[in-house]
Design an enzyme around this catalytic site. Structure first.
Site, PDB file in Angstrom:
ATOM      1  N   TYR A 545      83.989  70.750  29.688  1.00 51.89           N
ATOM      2  CA  TYR A 545      83.955  69.289  29.769  1.00 51.89           C
ATOM      3  C   TYR A 545      82.769  68.703  30.512  1.00 51.89           C
ATOM      4  CZ  TYR A 545      88.599  69.223  27.804  1.00 51.89           C
ATOM      5  OH  TYR A 545      89.663  69.359  26.952  1.00 51.89           O
ATOM      6  N   LEU A 546      82.164  69.487  31.388  1.00 54.23           N
ATOM      7  CA  LEU A 546      81.105  68.928  32.215  1.00 54.23           C
ATOM      8  C   LEU A 546      79.749  69.241  31.627  1.00 54.23           C
ATOM      9  CD1 LEU A 546      82.687  69.858  35.641  1.00 54.23           C
ATOM     10  CD2 LEU A 546      82.757  67.672  34.429  1.00 54.23           C
TER      11      LEU A 546
END
Length: 587
Positions: A545-546
Site C-alpha cells: 500500500y505504501l
DNA sequence: ACAACCACTTAGTACCGGTGCA
DNA sequence: TGCACCGGTACTAAGTGGTTGT
C-alpha cells in the site's frame, strides 16, 4: 548481476501514456548480447505481456513415501493395515493432530467424508467412525522424524541445502523477453487437508495431488518447451502472451485456478506496481472533487445514489475493502463495504460525548475482525437509519449497490479508478503526512526510525492489518526490560566513575557514559516500538500500500540508509523506486 | 443484467536458519 | 556450545476487478 542506471521510456498499455522516468534495471550479462538495454524494448499495447517466454515447468510435490511397517494405525483398538492411498490421507490428519482444528466438527466431518473416498471398499466397510481411529503412532512417528531432521549433522544439512539450491537454479528462473527473471512459486502445492481461515465450511477437505495431466503450461512457441516427467503428459501447452503466468492448474476445493507467476522483483510485476501508485497519485489530484460529489449525493432523491455515496464515504474515510458478493456456504462469512449487513452496524445517536456514532463490527478478509466506533456526519447517519429501516439483521445494508455498480461509477469519475485505489491512496498519503509531521531532523537515527515505524503503524491501523500477538511476546518484552535495567545500572556505574576520576582519563570516561546513554536510548526505543506493535502487522502495508518512493525520499532526506527500512527482498521488489525517487519526492 | 470464469493482488501464518547471548 | 529469539521467507488462502457468455 550488473545493475545499470538509465532512463526508461515507458508508454503504458492502452490509452494511458505516462511520462518518462528513470528506472533501475537488472541486466544479465549473458543476455546483453541480444538486448543490451531493457529500456530499449518497446512497451506492449493491446494487453500483450511478453514476446518470449521460456521456463522449465513446475516442480512437483514428492511422491508419497509409505510408513514403515512398525508404525501402525488402529481402528477400534485393533491394528489395521491401510492401503497406500488411504494411508496417505490418514497421515495428513495425523500430522495435524496437535492442532485445535482437528477437534472441530466441520473439519472432522469434511475430512472423514473425503478420506472415505480414498478407501478400498473393504476399508470403507470396516472404518465407520472417525472417533474410533487412532492416529497417535503415526503422529509420534512424524514428530520423531522432525526431531531427527533437526538433529542432522552439518554435512547432511549442507547437502540438502545444496540440493535445494540446485533445484532453485534449474526451476526457479525463466526467461521473459531476454531477461532472466525469478519465479515466485515454482513448486506445485503438495496434497494435504485444506485449512481455510476463520470459520470455513470446507476446512478438513482433501486437497488432492496435482499431476502433469492437471497442468497447463504457458510459454512462447519458439521457446524450448518444458518437459513433463517421464511417462506423463501436460494437460495442455498454450502460448498466450496476454497473460503473465507460466503454469496453471485447477484446485479441487473451490474449483479455482492456481498459477505460477514471477517474483515481485520482475519487470512485469514492478511495472504494474508502479502503475498502481501512479493511479493513486492521480486520485490525489481529484479526490476533493470526488468527495464534494459524494457528499452532494447523500442528498440525492434516488436511493441507489445515496447508498453509493455513503458506501464510497466509508471506503474513503475508513479504507474499507470493496466487498464483492460471495457464494454462501462456499467460504467463510466475511464482508467488505458493499456487502455489509445491517447486523454489522450499530447506530448511536450519542456516544461518549459525541453525536452520530456508527459502531462497526464485522469479519473482513481472512476473517480478521474490524471493530471501530466512528463519528459520522449527520446526513450519513440519517441515511444509514433509512437504509436499515424495516430490515432484518441479515439483510444487506446497501441493497441497491454492489462493487460492480460502484466501480462503474468510479470509472466515470476518473480513468482507472476503482474502490481499491482509495485504500492505496489513503495509505500512501497517510504515510507521507505522518512522516512530514512527526520526523524530527534533530533526532538520532534510531529515534527517526521509530518515527518511521509509527507512521507505518498509523497506516496499518487504518487498513486494519492485524496479527496474532507473538506467542513469546510477554517473555521477549520482559527480556528487553531486563536488558534496559542492566543498561541503566551500567550507566549509573559509568557516571559514578566519571565523577571519581577528576584527573585521570576524564575524556575517555565521558565518552563511555555517552556511549552507554546511546545504547540505553536505543533499547528504550526498541521497547516502545515493540510494545506499540504488539497486535499490528506492518509488513502488508509496507509491501502493498505504501508508495516506496515516499520511504526512499524520506531516507535520502534524513540521511537514513535504505537498508534500515527495506530488507534485501524489499529492495529488490522496489528497485524501480529506489532509482526513481530523489529526496524531494512527494506522493 | 448477471453469473461464471479468469487473472492478478493482497493477506496472515508457519517455519527455518542465522545470530547473539548465557 | 547449546539454545532462545527474531527476521526473513515460503506458502497458499482470500480478496479485487475485468471479461465473457447468456
Amino acid at each position: 548481476m550488473v545493475q545499470i542506471n538509465n532512463v526508461l521510456v515507458l508508454a503504458l498499455c492502452g490509452a494511458i501514456l505516462v511520462a518518462c522516468v528513470g528506472m533501475l534495471v537488472y541486466i544479465l550479462p549473458s543476455l546483453c548480447f541480444f538486448m543490451p538495454f531493457r529500456w530499449e524494448e518497446e512497451r506492449y499495447t493491446d494487453g500483450v505481456k511478453w514476446k518470449f517466454l521460456e521456463h522449465k515447468g513446475p516442480v512437483f510435490a514428492p511422491p508419497y513415501d509409505p510408513l514403515p511397517s512398525n508404525v501402525k494405525f488402529y481402528y477400534d483398538g485393533k491394528h489395521m493395515k491401510l492401503s497406500s492411498t488411504a494411508e496417505e490421507v490418514a497421515t495428513f490428519f495425523a500430522k495435524m493432530l496437535d492442532h485445535e482444528y482437528t477437534t472441530k466438527e466441520v473439519f472432522r466431518k469434511n475430512f472423514y467424508k473425503d478420506w472415505r473416498k480414498e478407501m478400498t471398499s473393504e476399508e470403507k466397510s470396516k472404518i465407520t467412525d472417525l472417533n474410533k481411529c487412532d492416529f497417535s503412532e503415526m503422529s509420534e512417528y512424524f514428530k520423531a522424524q522432525s526431531e531427527a531432521r533437526k538433529a542432522m549433522t552439518k554435512e547432511d544439512k549442507q547437502k540438502i541445502k545444496e540440493e535445494n539450491e540446485r533445484i532453485l537454479q534449474e526451476y526457479g528462473f525463466c526467461i521473459m523477453d531476454n531477461h532472466k527473471e525469478r519465479i515466485a512459486n515454482f513448486r506445485i502445492e503438495p496434497p494435504g487437508l485444506f485449512r481455510g481461515r476463520g470459520d470455513h465450511p470446507k476446512m478438513g477437505m482433501l486437497k488432492r495431488r496435482i499431476r502433469s495431466e492437471d497442468i497447463i503450461v504457458n510459454c512462447s512457441k519458439d521457446s524450448k518447451h518444458p518437459k513433463p516427467p517421464p511417462g506423463t503428459k501436460w494437460k495442455e501447452v498454450r502460448h498466450d502472451n496476454k497473460v503473465t503466468w507460466l503454469v496453471s492448474w485447477t484446485e479441487n476445493i473451490q474449483g479455482s485456478i492456481k498459477y505460477i507467476m514471477l517474483n515481485p522483483s520482475s519487470r512485469i510485476k514492478g511495472e504494474k506496481d508502479w502503475q498502481k501508485y501512479e493511479t493513486a497519485r492521480r486520485l490525489k489530484k481529484c479526490v476533493e472533487r470526488i468527495r464534494a460529489q459524494y457528499r452532494d449525493d447523500w442528498k440525492s432523491k434516488e436511493m441507489r445514489i445515496r447508498q453509493r455515496a455513503v458506501a464510497l464515504y466509508f471506503i474513503d474515510k475508513l479504507a474499507l475493502r470493496a466487498g464483492n458478493e460471495k457464494e454462501e456456504g462456499e467460504t467463510a462469512d466475511t464482508v467488505g463495504c458493499c456487502s455489509l449487513r445491517v447486523e454489522h452496524l450499530t447506530l448511536h445517536q450519542e456516544m461518549g460525548g459525541q453525536e452520530y456514532v456508527v459502531e462497526f463490527d464485522f469479519l473482513g478478509k481472512d476473517s480478521i475482525r474490524y471493530y471501530n466506533k466512528v463519528p459520522v456526519e449527520k446526513r450519513v447517519f440519517k441515511n444509514l437509519q433509512l437504509f436499515m429501516e424495516d430490515k432484518e439483521p441479515e439483510d444487506d445494508l446497501f441493497d441497491r449497490l454492489n462493487t460492480s455498480i460502484l466501480n462503474k461509477h468510479l470509472q466515470e469519475l476518473m480513468d482507472g479508478l476503482t474502490a481499491k485505489v482509495f485504500r492505496t491512496y489513503n495509505a500512501s498519503i497517510t504515510l507521507q503526512q505522518q512522516l512530514n509531521e512527526i520526523t524530527n531532523s534533530e533526532d538520532n537515527v534510531p529515534a527517526k526510525i521509530l518515527s518511521y515505524n509509527r507512521a507505518n503503524r498509523a497506516v496499518a491501523i487504518l487498513c486494519n492489518h492485524q496479527r496474532a500477538p507473538p506467542k513469546t511476546f510477554e517473555k521477549s518484552m520482559q527480556n528487553l526490560q531486563t536488558k534496559i535495567d542492566a543498561k541503566k545500572e551500567q550507566l549509573a556505574d559509568a557516571k559514578r566513575e566519571l565523577k571519581m576520576s577528576k584527573y585521570l582519563a576524564v575524556e575517555s570516561k565521558k565518552k563511555a557514559v555517552q556511549r552507554i546513554e546511546e545504547q540505553l536510548m536505543k533499547l528504550e526505543v526498541q521497547a516502545t516500538d515493540r510494545e506499540e506493535n504488539k497486535q499490528i502487522a506492518l509488513g502488508t502495508s509496507k509491501l502493498n500500500y505504501l508508495d516506496p518512493r515516499i520511504s526512499i525520499a524520506w531516507c535520502k532526506k534524513f540521511g537514513i540508509q535504505i537498508e534500515k527500512i527495506y530488507n534485501k527482498t524489499q529492495r529488490e521488489k522496489f528497485a524501480w523506486a529506489i532509482d526513481m525517487a530523489g529526496k524531494d519526492f512527494q506522493f
